[in-house]
Design a protein around this motif. Structure first.
Motif, short mmCIF file in Angstrom:
data_model
loop_
_atom_site.label_atom_id
_atom_site.label_comp_id
_atom_site.label_asym_id
_atom_site.label_seq_id
_atom_site.Cartn_x
_atom_site.Cartn_y
_atom_site.Cartn_z
N UNK A 186 47.89 31.92 36.41
CA UNK A 186 47.40 31.28 37.62
C UNK A 186 48.31 31.36 38.83
N UNK A 187 49.60 31.53 38.62
CA UNK A 187 50.49 31.55 39.79
C UNK A 187 50.24 32.75 40.69
N UNK A 188 49.59 33.78 40.14
CA UNK A 188 49.23 34.92 40.99
C UNK A 188 48.07 34.58 41.92
N UNK A 189 47.45 33.43 41.73
CA UNK A 189 46.41 32.98 42.64
C UNK A 189 46.97 32.22 43.83
N UNK A 405 38.40 34.74 42.83
CA UNK A 405 38.67 36.17 42.88
C UNK A 405 37.89 36.92 41.79
N UNK A 406 37.84 36.34 40.59
CA UNK A 406 37.11 36.99 39.50
C UNK A 406 35.63 37.15 39.84
N UNK A 407 35.02 36.10 40.37
CA UNK A 407 33.61 36.19 40.75
C UNK A 407 33.40 37.25 41.83
N UNK A 408 34.32 37.31 42.79
CA UNK A 408 34.23 38.35 43.82
C UNK A 408 34.31 39.74 43.21
N UNK A 409 35.20 39.90 42.23
CA UNK A 409 35.38 41.21 41.61
C UNK A 409 34.20 41.60 40.73
N UNK A 415 39.54 45.45 41.03
CA UNK A 415 40.48 44.92 40.04
C UNK A 415 40.81 43.46 40.37
N UNK A 416 40.75 42.55 39.41
CA UNK A 416 41.13 41.15 39.65
C UNK A 416 42.62 41.00 39.98
N UNK A 417 42.98 39.83 40.45
CA UNK A 417 44.37 39.55 40.81
C UNK A 417 45.33 39.81 39.65
#
Length: 472
Positions: A186-189, A405-409, A415-417
């Protein structure tokens, strides 16, 4: 006759709630590899199935439910009250011993939600676009691979796997597919760390030579307690919970949630440490360590755990940076002066104080040096503007940004974050820390071959044998 009447009544209840009974056996027909993905427009709702809806699974499901373009399509768990969402049916001993880890439940879903006791049945539903996997670690690999093969996009909880070979198997399955797949590191979010991931490798605090992070939780003296094997609750499918792991009798201090203190299923370097290890590796812009040394043991906590109560691991990277991660469950007090992560460079020291801020302190000169200061000190905070949002428009909770981000991808096919490869590399660090402790020596790691070059006993621990009929 009375027994049969109760059985029939239960079937009727399951039918009324849309729940499919656990009719599949361990040897059931595997899910088809045919892709069921449909093309989604920007305004379409993504139909998501949730595999594992206990403590963490519920938290993430709520984050998905906050997104207007997500529809909860199905729930799956081996513990029936979790899929009926009826907390009153939860075993009272669970509520008594781990009240914060048992979800509140009782959500109001605006649409029909199917309920499953076997994830393979959920994957057969062609209307489901994506799945979130929040099961215990030893299930992540199989369920991710099966989801990809079923044509579902996947967001899988950290850590990615319970072994290094599982991670590479997941990536191979994904490479043969057209699916979107990401990992909840999660820290990449966090926009703060996205900023630092650009600036630290570019020299913001000079050449980084040392970083330290830790997980501290004093569980002395009784930890998770001592218990004897017994029968699981009648609505808990213990055999399915074990899945590919060897059969053993049920114990109340293994599941739910307490499996995190049993090496067979998890450990605290994997559970908590992987977040910090991923962040450090990201900020260093490194692929993998070249050397790993762990020390520790179960010294004072008197419980059934099979993991250390005290452990420290030292990682050396190709750049020369030394990283330490320390797990302390027999004492208190952080090893980091401020926040949870300290990263030392030649010009300044970074203190990560949370997901949305940091402080940089300039270094002071040592012997024979004549300079006064090599960089300006800095304190950075992204303002919380309320309603869970930050001034930059993102969520204050970086996990919610991972979900968004996942829903957008899923719609964009980008590619997700956190890719499977990045999740695999960071999870490997936790695995190598555990393996070093087990074999009692420093490991020399070849990241390209994913092999230990100085210890065959360590290489034997890169994978484990699955219980039949499960296979990787």
């Amino acid at each position: 006759m009375e027994k049969e009447s109760k059985k029939t009544s239960r079937r009727a209840f399951l039918s009324q709630t849309g729940m499919v009974a656990a009719g599949l056996t361990l040897g059931a027909k595997s899910v088809s590899a045919k892709s069921y993905s449909r093309i989604l427009g920007a305004n379409d709702k993504v139909r998501v199935g949730f595999i594992g809806v206990g403590n963490r699974g519920t938290q993430v499901m709520h984050e998905f439910m906050n997104e207007t373009d997500c529809e909860v399509a199905a729930l799956c768990d081996v513990y029936e009250p979790y899929i009926t969402r009826d907390r009153s049916k939860v075993d009272p001993r669970y509520i008594e011993t781990r009240p914060r880890q048992i979800p509140k439940m009782g959500e109001a879903f605006p649409n029909k939600v199917d309920r499953y006791l076997d994830y393979r049945q959920l994957l057969e539903d062609k209307s489901i676009d994506a799945v979130y996997i929040g099961t215990p670690d030893h299930w992540h690999a199989l369920q991710t691979i099966h989801s990809i093969e079923a044509g579902k996009d996947v967001l899988v909880e950290k850590p990615l796997t319970k072994s290094i070979h599982e991670g590479r198997a997941i990536i191979r399955a994904w490479e043969k597919s057209n699916q979107v797949a990401g990992v909840c590191l999660n820290r990449r979010g966090s926009g703060t760390y996205q900023k630092l991931a650009q600036e630290i490798p570019a020299g913001k605090i000079g050449k980084v030579t040392f970083a330290v992070s830790n997980h501290v939780s004093n569980m002395y003296p009784s930890g998770i307690g001592k218990m004897k094997p017994e029968r699981p609750p009648k609505d808990f499918n213990w055999d399915m919970w074990l899945g590919p792991k060897p059969y053993r009798p049920y114990q109340y201090n293994i599941a739910p949630y307490m499996f995190r203190w049993w090496e067979e299923y998890d450990n605290q370097v994997l559970n908590n440490g992987v977040h910090s290890l991923d962040l450090i590796r990201w900020l260093l812009n490194e692929k993998a360590p070249v050397s790993i040394t762990s020390l520790g043991g179960r010294y004072v906590v008197d419980d059934d755990r099979t993991i250390p109560d005290t452990m420290q691991t030292i990682f050396e990277f190709p750049s020369g940076a030394i990283v330490t991660f320390t797990q302390l469950e027999a004492s208190s007090g952080s090893l980091v002066r401020q926040g949870f992560l300290e990263m030392r460079g030649t010009d300044g020291t970074l203190y990560a104080e949370g997901n949305n801020g940091y402080k940089i302190v300039a270094t002071s000169k040592g012997q024979f040096q004549t300079w006064d200061q090599l960089m300006a000190e800095e304190e950075y905070v992204v303002k919380n503007v309320g309603n869970g949002k930050l001034s930059d428009g993102s969520y204050a909770n970086p996990g919610a940004n991972i979900v968004r981000n996942f829903l957008d991808c899923v719609k964009s096919r980008e590619m997700p974050l956190v890719s499977l490869e990045e999740g695999h590399l960071s999870t490997n660090m936790a695995h190598l820390a555990t393996i070093s402790l087990h074999v009692g020596q420093t490991l020399k790691w070849d990241a390209e071959k994913e092999r230990v070059v100085n210890c065959e006993e360590a290489n034997d621990l890169l994978s484990y044998e699955y219980r039949k009929p499960w296979s990787l």
